[in-house]
Design a protein around this motif. Structure first.
Motif, PDB file in Angstrom:
ATOM      1  N   ILE A   1       0.848  -1.165   0.039  1.00  0.00           N
ATOM      2  CA  ILE A   1       0.044   0.200  -0.118  1.00  0.00           C
ATOM      3  C   ILE A   1       0.750   1.068   0.037  1.00  0.00           C
ATOM      4  O   ILE A   1       0.593   2.070  -0.688  1.00  0.00           O
ATOM      5  N   LEU A   2       1.760   1.222   0.932  1.00  0.00           N
ATOM      6  CA  LEU A   2       2.534   2.459   0.861  1.00  0.00           C
ATOM      7  C   LEU A   2       3.380   2.677  -0.345  1.00  0.00           C
ATOM      8  O   LEU A   2       3.634   3.721  -1.024  1.00  0.00           O
ATOM      9  N   SER A   3       3.974   1.647  -0.872  1.00  0.00           N
ATOM     10  CA  SER A   3       4.706   1.537  -2.385  1.00  0.00           C
ATOM     11  C   SER A   3       3.868   2.142  -3.217  1.00  0.00           C
ATOM     12  O   SER A   3       4.294   2.991  -4.134  1.00  0.00           O
ATOM     13  N   GLU A   4       2.524   1.878  -3.283  1.00  0.00           N
ATOM     14  CA  GLU A   4       1.628   2.229  -4.381  1.00  0.00           C
ATOM     15  C   GLU A   4       1.421   3.872  -4.062  1.00  0.00           C
ATOM     16  O   GLU A   4       1.305   4.619  -4.963  1.00  0.00           O
ATOM     17  N   PHE A   5       1.377   4.142  -2.903  1.00  0.00           N
ATOM     18  CA  PHE A   5       1.157   5.475  -2.546  1.00  0.00           C
ATOM     19  C   PHE A   5       2.310   6.294  -3.052  1.00  0.00           C
ATOM     20  O   PHE A   5       2.068   7.422  -3.672  1.00  0.00           O
ATOM     21  N   GLU A   6       3.535   5.770  -2.978  1.00  0.00           N
ATOM     22  CA  GLU A   6       4.883   6.409  -3.310  1.00  0.00           C
ATOM     23  C   GLU A   6       4.593   6.655  -4.975  1.00  0.00           C
ATOM     24  O   GLU A   6       5.039   7.497  -5.372  1.00  0.00           O
ATOM     25  N   LYS A   7       4.250   5.589  -5.620  1.00  0.00           N
ATOM     26  CA  LYS A   7       4.077   5.638  -7.159  1.00  0.00           C
ATOM     27  C   LYS A   7       3.198   6.617  -7.530  1.00  0.00           C
ATOM     28  O   LYS A   7       3.198   7.210  -8.535  1.00  0.00           O
TER      29      LYS A   7
ATOM     30  N   ALA B   1       1.559  10.695 -10.463  1.00  0.00           N
ATOM     31  CA  ALA B   1       0.386  10.367 -11.307  1.00  0.00           C
ATOM     32  C   ALA B   1      -0.500  11.654 -11.473  1.00  0.00           C
ATOM     33  O   ALA B   1      -0.532  12.456 -10.352  1.00  0.00           O
ATOM     34  N   GLU B   2      -0.938  11.849 -12.338  1.00  0.00           N
ATOM     35  CA  GLU B   2      -2.136  13.271 -12.540  1.00  0.00           C
ATOM     36  C   GLU B   2      -3.165  13.080 -11.719  1.00  0.00           C
ATOM     37  O   GLU B   2      -3.506  14.139 -10.935  1.00  0.00           O
ATOM     38  N   THR B   3      -3.787  11.870 -11.467  1.00  0.00           N
ATOM     39  CA  THR B   3      -4.774  11.862 -10.962  1.00  0.00           C
ATOM     40  C   THR B   3      -4.599  10.400  -9.746  1.00  0.00           C
ATOM     41  O   THR B   3      -3.874   9.497 -10.335  1.00  0.00           O
ATOM     42  N   PHE B   4      -4.929  10.602  -8.485  1.00  0.00           N
ATOM     43  CA  PHE B   4      -4.616   9.403  -7.470  1.00  0.00           C
ATOM     44  C   PHE B   4      -5.507   8.153  -8.075  1.00  0.00           C
ATOM     45  O   PHE B   4      -6.593   8.364  -8.400  1.00  0.00           O
ATOM     46  N   ASP B   5      -5.091   6.963  -8.132  1.00  0.00           N
ATOM     47  CA  ASP B   5      -5.702   5.642  -8.486  1.00  0.00           C
ATOM     48  C   ASP B   5      -6.679   5.346  -7.269  1.00  0.00           C
ATOM     49  O   ASP B   5      -6.126   4.807  -6.327  1.00  0.00           O
TER      50      ASP B   5
ATOM     51  N   GLU C   1      -1.590  10.472   4.549  1.00  0.00           N
ATOM     52  CA  GLU C   1      -2.584  11.519   4.861  1.00  0.00           C
ATOM     53  C   GLU C   1      -3.307  11.779   3.787  1.00  0.00           C
ATOM     54  O   GLU C   1      -3.422  11.152   2.712  1.00  0.00           O
ATOM     55  N   GLY C   2      -4.324  12.632   4.097  1.00  0.00           N
ATOM     56  CA  GLY C   2      -5.480  13.002   2.934  1.00  0.00           C
ATOM     57  C   GLY C   2      -6.448  12.148   3.092  1.00  0.00           C
ATOM     58  O   GLY C   2      -7.336  12.116   2.122  1.00  0.00           O
ATOM     59  N   ILE C   3      -6.836  11.269   3.713  1.00  0.00           N
ATOM     60  CA  ILE C   3      -7.946  10.258   4.084  1.00  0.00           C
ATOM     61  C   ILE C   3      -8.385  10.527   5.566  1.00  0.00           C
ATOM     62  O   ILE C   3      -7.604  10.807   6.471  1.00  0.00           O
ATOM     63  N   LYS C   4      -9.735  10.265   5.585  1.00  0.00           N
ATOM     64  CA  LYS C   4     -10.564  10.197   7.070  1.00  0.00           C
ATOM     65  C   LYS C   4     -11.139   9.054   6.982  1.00  0.00           C
ATOM     66  O   LYS C   4     -11.775   8.851   5.878  1.00  0.00           O
ATOM     67  N   ILE C   5     -10.861   8.386   8.025  1.00  0.00           N
ATOM     68  CA  ILE C   5     -11.718   6.880   8.333  1.00  0.00           C
ATOM     69  C   ILE C   5     -12.812   7.386   9.233  1.00  0.00           C
ATOM     70  O   ILE C   5     -12.286   7.507  10.696  1.00  0.00           O
ATOM     71  N   SER C   6     -14.167   7.379   9.086  1.00  0.00           N
ATOM     72  CA  SER C   6     -15.188   7.537  10.145  1.00  0.00           C
ATOM     73  C   SER C   6     -15.828   6.211  10.714  1.00  0.00           C
ATOM     74  O   SER C   6     -16.242   5.628   9.783  1.00  0.00           O
ATOM     75  N   PRO C   7     -15.824   5.901  11.652  1.00  0.00           N
ATOM     76  CA  PRO C   7     -16.699   4.892  12.320  1.00  0.00           C
ATOM     77  C   PRO C   7     -18.405   5.008  11.989  1.00  0.00           C
ATOM     78  O   PRO C   7     -18.894   6.058  12.306  1.00  0.00           O
TER      79      PRO C   7
ATOM     80  N   VAL D   1     -16.402   4.328   7.129  1.00  0.00           N
ATOM     81  CA  VAL D   1     -16.507   5.239   5.925  1.00  0.00           C
ATOM     82  C   VAL D   1     -15.238   5.791   5.469  1.00  0.00           C
ATOM     83  O   VAL D   1     -14.667   6.205   6.562  1.00  0.00           O
ATOM     84  N   ILE D   2     -14.647   5.431   4.323  1.00  0.00           N
ATOM     85  CA  ILE D   2     -13.274   5.887   4.006  1.00  0.00           C
ATOM     86  C   ILE D   2     -13.711   7.083   3.041  1.00  0.00           C
ATOM     87  O   ILE D   2     -14.104   7.058   1.941  1.00  0.00           O
ATOM     88  N   ASN D   3     -13.142   8.481   3.595  1.00  0.00           N
ATOM     89  CA  ASN D   3     -13.377   9.732   2.963  1.00  0.00           C
ATOM     90  C   ASN D   3     -12.085  10.049   2.223  1.00  0.00           C
ATOM     91  O   ASN D   3     -11.295  10.182   3.240  1.00  0.00           O
ATOM     92  N   VAL D   4     -12.017   9.941   0.985  1.00  0.00           N
ATOM     93  CA  VAL D   4     -10.509  10.216   0.302  1.00  0.00           C
ATOM     94  C   VAL D   4     -10.626  11.897   0.130  1.00  0.00           C
ATOM     95  O   VAL D   4     -11.548  12.480  -0.683  1.00  0.00           O
ATOM     96  N   ILE D   5      -9.762  12.645   0.521  1.00  0.00           N
ATOM     97  CA  ILE D   5      -9.993  14.050   0.452  1.00  0.00           C
ATOM     98  C   ILE D   5      -8.503  14.627  -0.447  1.00  0.00           C
ATOM     99  O   ILE D   5      -9.008  14.825  -1.737  1.00  0.00           O
ATOM    100  N   SER D   6      -7.415  14.127  -0.297  1.00  0.00           N
ATOM    101  CA  SER D   6      -6.135  14.352  -1.164  1.00  0.00           C
ATOM    102  C   SER D   6      -5.228  13.476  -0.478  1.00  0.00           C
ATOM    103  O   SER D   6      -4.073  13.795   0.171  1.00  0.00           O
ATOM    104  N   PRO D   7      -5.108  12.187  -0.955  1.00  0.00           N
ATOM    105  CA  PRO D   7      -4.424  11.044  -0.400  1.00  0.00           C
ATOM    106  C   PRO D   7      -2.850  11.351  -0.887  1.00  0.00           C
ATOM    107  O   PRO D   7      -2.615  11.452  -2.061  1.00  0.00           O
TER     108      PRO D   7
END
Length: 103
Positions: free
Chosen positions: A6-12, A16-20, A50-56, A63-69
C-alpha cells in the motif's frame, strides 16, 4: 507485506496526474474491506499517509473519505529503510546459499 505494498503504491502515485482510487478497493489487495480499513487506519495513525479520513459508523463498519491522499515524508523513510533491509536479507541469503553449495 500488504502494508508495504500500500505504501509503495502511495509512493508511485506521486507521479500520477490523478490518484488511483483502486488502491482503496480490497479486491486489489486480496483482503477484506475490514482488513484494508484497519491497515489504512494504522498507516494514518503512524503518520505514513495523509489525506484520507476514516469515520466509524453506528453498525460497526467504517467510511473512508478520500480528500487528497498522499504518502508523507515519514512514509517515504519507512519504504527506504525497509527496502534496504530486504536487499540486505537477500544478499545474506545468497551468501549462505553459496557457502552451502561450496561444501
Amino acid at each position: 507485506k500488504t502494508i508495504y505494498g500500500i505504501l509503495s503504491e502511495f509512493e508511485k502515485q506521486l507521479d500520477a496526474e490523478t490518484f488511483d482510487m483502486e488502491l482503496f478497493k480490497p479486491e486489489k489487495w486480496g483482503i477484506s474491506q475490514r482488513r484494508l480499513t484497519f491497515y489504512l487506519r494504522m498507516l494514518l495513525n503512524a503518520g505514513y499517509i495523509e489525506g484520507i479520513k476514516i469515520s466509524p459508523m453506528a453498525n460497526g463498519s467504517f467510511v473512508i473519505n478520500v480528500i487528497s491522499p498522499a504518502i508523507t515524508l515519514k512514509g517515504l523513510e519507512y519504504l527506504a529503510e525497509n527496502s534496504m533491509g530486504k536487499k540486505l536479507i537477500n544478499l545474506l541469503k545468497k551468501g549462505a546459499e553459496l557457502s552451502l553449495n561450496s561444501l
